[in-house]
Design an enzyme around this catalytic site. Sequence first.
Site, short mmCIF file in Angstrom:
data_model
loop_
_atom_site.label_atom_id
_atom_site.label_comp_id
_atom_site.label_asym_id
_atom_site.label_seq_id
_atom_site.Cartn_x
_atom_site.Cartn_y
_atom_site.Cartn_z
N GLU A 95 -11.96 32.77 -52.07
CA GLU A 95 -13.03 33.68 -51.69
C GLU A 95 -13.24 34.81 -52.66
O GLU A 95 -12.29 35.29 -53.28
CB GLU A 95 -12.70 34.29 -50.33
CG GLU A 95 -13.20 33.44 -49.21
CD GLU A 95 -13.12 34.18 -47.89
OE1 GLU A 95 -13.64 33.65 -46.93
OE2 GLU A 95 -12.54 35.28 -47.85
N CYS A 108 -14.22 41.76 -55.26
CA CYS A 108 -12.82 41.43 -54.99
C CYS A 108 -12.63 39.95 -55.28
O CYS A 108 -13.29 39.10 -54.67
CB CYS A 108 -12.55 41.74 -53.52
SG CYS A 108 -10.92 41.22 -53.00
N CYS A 115 -0.56 31.23 -52.01
CA CYS A 115 0.35 32.21 -52.62
C CYS A 115 1.77 31.84 -52.26
O CYS A 115 2.04 31.44 -51.13
CB CYS A 115 0.02 33.61 -52.11
SG CYS A 115 1.01 34.91 -52.86
N CYS A 119 4.03 36.59 -47.49
CA CYS A 119 4.16 37.77 -46.65
C CYS A 119 3.71 37.40 -45.23
O CYS A 119 2.65 36.78 -45.07
CB CYS A 119 3.30 38.92 -47.18
SG CYS A 119 3.65 39.33 -48.91
N CYS A 122 0.03 38.04 -43.95
CA CYS A 122 -1.08 37.62 -44.79
C CYS A 122 -1.38 36.14 -44.57
O CYS A 122 -0.48 35.31 -44.67
CB CYS A 122 -0.72 37.87 -46.26
SG CYS A 122 -1.93 37.20 -47.40
N CYS A 353 -9.89 42.31 -45.15
CA CYS A 353 -8.59 41.87 -45.64
C CYS A 353 -7.92 40.88 -44.70
O CYS A 353 -7.81 41.14 -43.50
CB CYS A 353 -7.63 43.04 -45.74
SG CYS A 353 -8.27 44.43 -46.60
#
Length: 381
Positions: A95, A108, A115, A119, A122, A353
């Site tokens: 995105e 952004c 990833c 975390c 996230c 976010c």
Amino acid sequence: MSSVEPINLLGLDSAKLVELVGQWGGKPFRARQLQRWVHQRGVSGFDAMTDLAREFRQQLAAQCYVSAPPVSVEQRSSDGTRKWLFDVGKNNAIETVFIPEDDRGTLCISSQAGCTVACPFCSTGYQGFNRNLTTAEIIGQLWHARRVLQADAPSARTVAGEPGGADRVISNVVMMGMGEPLLNYDQVLGALRLMLDDNAYGLSRRRVTVSTSGVVPMMDRLGQDCPVALAVSLHAPNDALRDRLVPLNRKYPLAELLAACNRYLEHAPRDFITFEYIMLDGVNDAPEQAAELITIAKQVRCKFNLIPFNPFAQSGLKRSPMPRIRLFAQRLQDAGIVTTVRKTRGDDIDAACGQLAGDVKDRTRINERLPHRATIAITEE
Ligand code: SAH
Ligand code: SF4
């Protein structure tokens, strides 16, 4: 004709483009001309590059192409935020979010599909790691967004005080989308160089921000190779908690991270590091934790950006209530630390976010079918 792989010119920084053009006997000046056509004017067809010699254009057409990843969804929020979902193959989507504000326009962008850091707050972490993006895919997000926004001008909002309007619609880039940019160092570096290049996007170093969960050796390299503004995802005031919230902390604990921040500041275009701190209800938002954080903040020239957590079903975590976030911010401010609370933008298109598939609020939305997350830029209140 040899059957060499065609080259996507979006992936070549100026040094590599000069080298390629040089192989055909072209002068560096030709490479710069080409670079301006591709990045500044957003042109992908070589025929349109009228000031390039015909043979050169033919050579380019035979061996090169210019292409961003295909867009599968484009959305526009009532507050002007726009979001693109790019298809990067094998069911992977990334995105890109554009956030217009009065004095700037921030894009952004993502650096990886998935990833490895994982975390727990996230959604990208929940996806696991799929693959690194190439420089062409990273810069392709900027290339595409800029083209679309320019085509929309003059209706697109322009950045106040900057002549050229649409040309400067994107004044800032933040690497805060999916992925850990410093774990895809070489490809990200190529993209950063293009962002700063006067013949490409010409952005100021102060307006390009890399956000990292704290990959210490790569922070050092970035400081040497291409110092841009740095945001560090801190999220916890001690190693015990940070080990849980940002698992990379087990490899690079706080003391090492803070030392790396100070080394980075020797090269950084800004004289502070932005510490990002996600506000998780009952996890990292207590007064004692604010006190611990103040001790840390005294060790590095920094500003704090408190991020209200955007919940999603699998996380089992909750956002701190707003009054607690304000109190936390006040404590830091009272200790002399510049602190802002991030505003959520683009709520109606899930451009905030960490929003992703299966978020209870988002059941009817496209995001449910396309696992991904996006984040927004630092927005001061
Ligand atoms: N990997 C890098 C950059 C991408 S994440 C990093 O971690 O810094 C960018 C920011 O989005 C980070 O500060 C991250 O903590 C934040 N973020 C991730 N998930 C979020 C969520 N669910 N709600 C709010 N912010 C989130
Ligand atoms: Fe990766 Fe950043 Fe998400 Fe952590 S917050 S899992 S480092 S993208």
